[in-house]
Write a protein that holds these residues in place. Structure first.
Motif, PDB file in Angstrom:
ATOM      1  N   LEU A 173      73.641 121.209 -16.159  1.00 15.89           N
ATOM      2  CA  LEU A 173      74.125 120.272 -17.177  1.00 15.89           C
ATOM      3  C   LEU A 173      75.145 120.932 -18.090  1.00 15.89           C
ATOM      4  O   LEU A 173      76.153 120.321 -18.468  1.00 15.89           O
ATOM      5  N   ILE A 174      74.913 122.202 -18.429  1.00 15.38           N
ATOM      6  CA  ILE A 174      75.860 122.932 -19.267  1.00 15.38           C
ATOM      7  C   ILE A 174      77.196 123.095 -18.548  1.00 15.38           C
ATOM      8  O   ILE A 174      78.262 122.918 -19.139  1.00 15.38           O
ATOM      9  N   VAL A 175      77.138 123.423 -17.248  1.00 16.14           N
ATOM     10  CA  VAL A 175      78.362 123.571 -16.454  1.00 16.14           C
ATOM     11  C   VAL A 175      79.141 122.261 -16.439  1.00 16.14           C
ATOM     12  O   VAL A 175      80.368 122.238 -16.602  1.00 16.14           O
ATOM     13  N   ILE A 176      78.438 121.144 -16.237  1.00 15.82           N
ATOM     14  CA  ILE A 176      79.098 119.839 -16.224  1.00 15.82           C
ATOM     15  C   ILE A 176      79.786 119.562 -17.553  1.00 15.82           C
ATOM     16  O   ILE A 176      80.939 119.107 -17.592  1.00 15.82           O
ATOM     17  N   LEU A 177      79.108 119.838 -18.649  1.00  7.43           N
ATOM     18  CA  LEU A 177      79.683 119.585 -19.967  1.00  7.43           C
ATOM     19  C   LEU A 177      80.902 120.465 -20.225  1.00  7.43           C
ATOM     20  O   LEU A 177      81.920 120.001 -20.757  1.00  7.43           O
ATOM     21  N   VAL A 178      80.821 121.738 -19.826  1.00  7.29           N
ATOM     22  CA  VAL A 178      81.943 122.656 -20.035  1.00  7.29           C
ATOM     23  C   VAL A 178      83.143 122.231 -19.194  1.00  7.29           C
ATOM     24  O   VAL A 178      84.276 122.168 -19.681  1.00  7.29           O
ATOM     25  N   VAL A 179      82.897 121.922 -17.916  1.00  3.01           N
ATOM     26  CA  VAL A 179      83.989 121.493 -17.038  1.00  3.01           C
ATOM     27  C   VAL A 179      84.589 120.183 -17.531  1.00  3.01           C
ATOM     28  O   VAL A 179      85.806 119.971 -17.461  1.00  3.01           O
ATOM     29  N   ALA A 180      83.744 119.287 -18.047  1.00  2.82           N
ATOM     30  CA  ALA A 180      84.237 118.006 -18.565  1.00  2.82           C
ATOM     31  C   ALA A 180      85.192 118.221 -19.735  1.00  2.82           C
ATOM     32  O   ALA A 180      86.244 117.567 -19.820  1.00  2.82           O
ATOM     33  N   VAL A 181      84.842 119.131 -20.630  1.00  6.93           N
ATOM     34  CA  VAL A 181      85.708 119.414 -21.781  1.00  6.93           C
ATOM     35  C   VAL A 181      87.022 120.043 -21.334  1.00  6.93           C
ATOM     36  O   VAL A 181      88.109 119.647 -21.776  1.00  6.93           O
ATOM     37  N   ILE A 182      86.925 121.028 -20.439  1.00  6.46           N
ATOM     38  CA  ILE A 182      88.137 121.680 -19.931  1.00  6.46           C
ATOM     39  C   ILE A 182      89.004 120.678 -19.176  1.00  6.46           C
ATOM     40  O   ILE A 182      90.229 120.632 -19.339  1.00  6.46           O
ATOM     41  N   GLY A 183      88.362 119.847 -18.344  1.00  7.39           N
ATOM     42  CA  GLY A 183      89.104 118.864 -17.568  1.00  7.39           C
ATOM     43  C   GLY A 183      89.808 117.844 -18.436  1.00  7.39           C
ATOM     44  O   GLY A 183      90.934 117.416 -18.127  1.00  7.39           O
ATOM     45  N   ALA A 184      89.171 117.448 -19.541  1.00 10.16           N
ATOM     46  CA  ALA A 184      89.791 116.479 -20.443  1.00 10.16           C
ATOM     47  C   ALA A 184      91.088 117.016 -21.021  1.00 10.16           C
ATOM     48  O   ALA A 184      92.032 116.260 -21.273  1.00 10.16           O
ATOM     49  N   MET A 196      87.110 110.856  -1.029  1.00  9.12           N
ATOM     50  CA  MET A 196      85.750 110.687  -1.525  1.00  9.12           C
ATOM     51  C   MET A 196      85.243 111.964  -2.198  1.00  9.12           C
ATOM     52  O   MET A 196      84.558 111.904  -3.232  1.00  9.12           O
ATOM     53  N   ALA A 197      85.587 113.123  -1.638  1.00  7.05           N
ATOM     54  CA  ALA A 197      85.183 114.390  -2.259  1.00  7.05           C
ATOM     55  C   ALA A 197      85.797 114.534  -3.645  1.00  7.05           C
ATOM     56  O   ALA A 197      85.123 114.936  -4.606  1.00  7.05           O
ATOM     57  N   ALA A 198      87.085 114.190  -3.767  1.00  6.28           N
ATOM     58  CA  ALA A 198      87.756 114.272  -5.059  1.00  6.28           C
ATOM     59  C   ALA A 198      87.135 113.288  -6.048  1.00  6.28           C
ATOM     60  O   ALA A 198      86.929 113.620  -7.239  1.00  6.28           O
ATOM     61  N   TYR A 199      86.821 112.089  -5.590  1.00  2.00           N
ATOM     62  CA  TYR A 199      86.212 111.072  -6.459  1.00  2.00           C
ATOM     63  C   TYR A 199      84.841 111.537  -6.937  1.00  2.00           C
ATOM     64  O   TYR A 199      84.476 111.381  -8.116  1.00  2.00           O
ATOM     65  N   ILE A 200      84.051 112.111  -6.030  1.00  2.00           N
ATOM     66  CA  ILE A 200      82.725 112.613  -6.408  1.00  2.00           C
ATOM     67  C   ILE A 200      82.846 113.683  -7.483  1.00  2.00           C
ATOM     68  O   ILE A 200      82.084 113.689  -8.467  1.00  2.00           O
ATOM     69  N   VAL A 201      83.784 114.598  -7.339  1.00  2.00           N
ATOM     70  CA  VAL A 201      83.988 115.665  -8.327  1.00  2.00           C
ATOM     71  C   VAL A 201      84.396 115.075  -9.668  1.00  2.00           C
ATOM     72  O   VAL A 201      83.902 115.491 -10.729  1.00  2.00           O
ATOM     73  N   ILE A 202      85.301 114.092  -9.644  1.00  2.00           N
ATOM     74  CA  ILE A 202      85.756 113.457 -10.887  1.00  2.00           C
ATOM     75  C   ILE A 202      84.578 112.839 -11.638  1.00  2.00           C
ATOM     76  O   ILE A 202      84.422 113.013 -12.850  1.00  2.00           O
ATOM     77  N   VAL A 203      83.734 112.121 -10.906  1.00  2.00           N
ATOM     78  CA  VAL A 203      82.589 111.465 -11.546  1.00  2.00           C
ATOM     79  C   VAL A 203      81.519 112.480 -11.936  1.00  2.00           C
ATOM     80  O   VAL A 203      80.969 112.425 -13.040  1.00  2.00           O
ATOM     81  N   ALA A 204      81.206 113.419 -11.045  1.00  2.00           N
ATOM     82  CA  ALA A 204      80.135 114.383 -11.300  1.00  2.00           C
ATOM     83  C   ALA A 204      80.410 115.228 -12.532  1.00  2.00           C
ATOM     84  O   ALA A 204      79.484 115.571 -13.282  1.00  2.00           O
ATOM     85  N   PHE A 205      81.674 115.559 -12.758  1.00  2.00           N
ATOM     86  CA  PHE A 205      82.023 116.390 -13.911  1.00  2.00           C
ATOM     87  C   PHE A 205      82.660 115.585 -15.041  1.00  2.00           C
ATOM     88  O   PHE A 205      83.191 116.164 -15.982  1.00  2.00           O
ATOM     89  N   SER A 206      82.579 114.251 -14.930  1.00  2.00           N
ATOM     90  CA  SER A 206      83.119 113.358 -15.974  1.00  2.00           C
ATOM     91  C   SER A 206      84.563 113.706 -16.320  1.00  2.00           C
ATOM     92  O   SER A 206      84.951 113.737 -17.493  1.00  2.00           O
TER      93      SER A 206
END
Length: 248
Positions: free
Chosen positions: A23-34, A69-79
């Motif tokens: 969950l921490i990884v997802i949140l960190v990647v989400a912030v960086i990705g934004a 589909m792989a790219a879409y999954i990554v986009i959603v999984a990491f918000s």
């Protein structure tokens, strides 16, 4: 002896930290990705690369489906930013059907990734604490448990509920994975179908030099049927509430 006691005492803390890591990884990647990706996953980028995308699809259809589909999954999984653009791209590349199947399937798998991370890190223990509690918190948890299917479909169908929030809440209240997966897949079909169909018409939009109307989901002829589905999903809740009042 003292070292062994310290190890035993720290073990639950270390285990808890490892459980929260996804969950921490997802949140960190989400912030960086934004910050990093917000200017790279846009409608303009899709417009500029449309011919190359179509040529690659025509030459390698199955590979294009897999990569998309792989790219879409990554986009959603990491918000990550760009879920709407990804949905439009699915319609643009694969038409309304089977594009909507690819879009909804990938979005569901990405949502399951967030759900599992939240449930593994927080959900199971939080749900257990809510079950063991009393008073208002316990009544809220019981109310959700009694109306899980209705609540799950409502948070998927109501356009105002952010997708990330709709993925986290079920994990925190102990919704089972099969129930989450089924309600997610079915619940996002209406919105996914609308945006996929918009994407399928992007060829004409590009030819006219225009931008797609992403607010179409709020048009009466689109919004009213979705609100009707929301009312249908909420109906069991109202029936149970009325029966409860009659019993009182």
């Amino acid at each position: 002896m003292q070292n062994r006691q310290n190890t035993d005492a720290s073990s639950p803390l270390a285990k808890g930290a490892w459980r929260r890591l996804p969950l921490i990884v997802i949140l960190v990647v989400a912030v960086i990705g934004a910050v990093v990706l917000r200017d790279h996953i846009t409608f303009e980028v899709l417009r500029e690369n449309r011919q190359a995308l179509l040529a690659f699809r025509d030459a390698h259809y199955l590979l294009t489906v897999a990569i998309f589909m792989a790219a879409y999954i990554v986009i959603v999984a990491f918000s990550l930013p760009g879920a709407t653009i990804a949905t439009l791209t699915g319609g643009f590349l694969f038409s309304t059907f089977p594009g909507v199947v690819f879009n909804v399937g990938a979005a569901t798998m990405g949502a399951i990734c967030i759900y599992m991370a939240a449930r593994w890190g927080l959900g199971d223990r939080l749900a257990a604490r809510m079950n063991a509690s009393s008073g208002t918190i316990k009544r809220i948890k019981d109310g959700i448990d009694e109306n899980q299917w209705s609540m799950l479909f409502l948070i998927r169908l109501v356009p105002a509920v952010p997708f990330f929030v709709a993925n986290i809440i079920p994990a925190l209240v102990g919704v089972s994975l099969p129930r989450f997966a089924v309600s997610t897949f079915l619940g996002i079909i209406p919105g996914g179908l609308v945006y996929t169909s918009v994407g399928a018409g992007l060829g004409q939009v590009f030819a006219l030099g225009e931008t797609p109307d992403l607010g179409i989901i709020f048009e009466p002829h689109i919004l009213l049927p979705i609100l009707g589905l929301c009312a249908l999903a909420a109906l069991p809740i109202f029936i149970k509430a009325l029966r409860g009042r009659k019993e009182l």
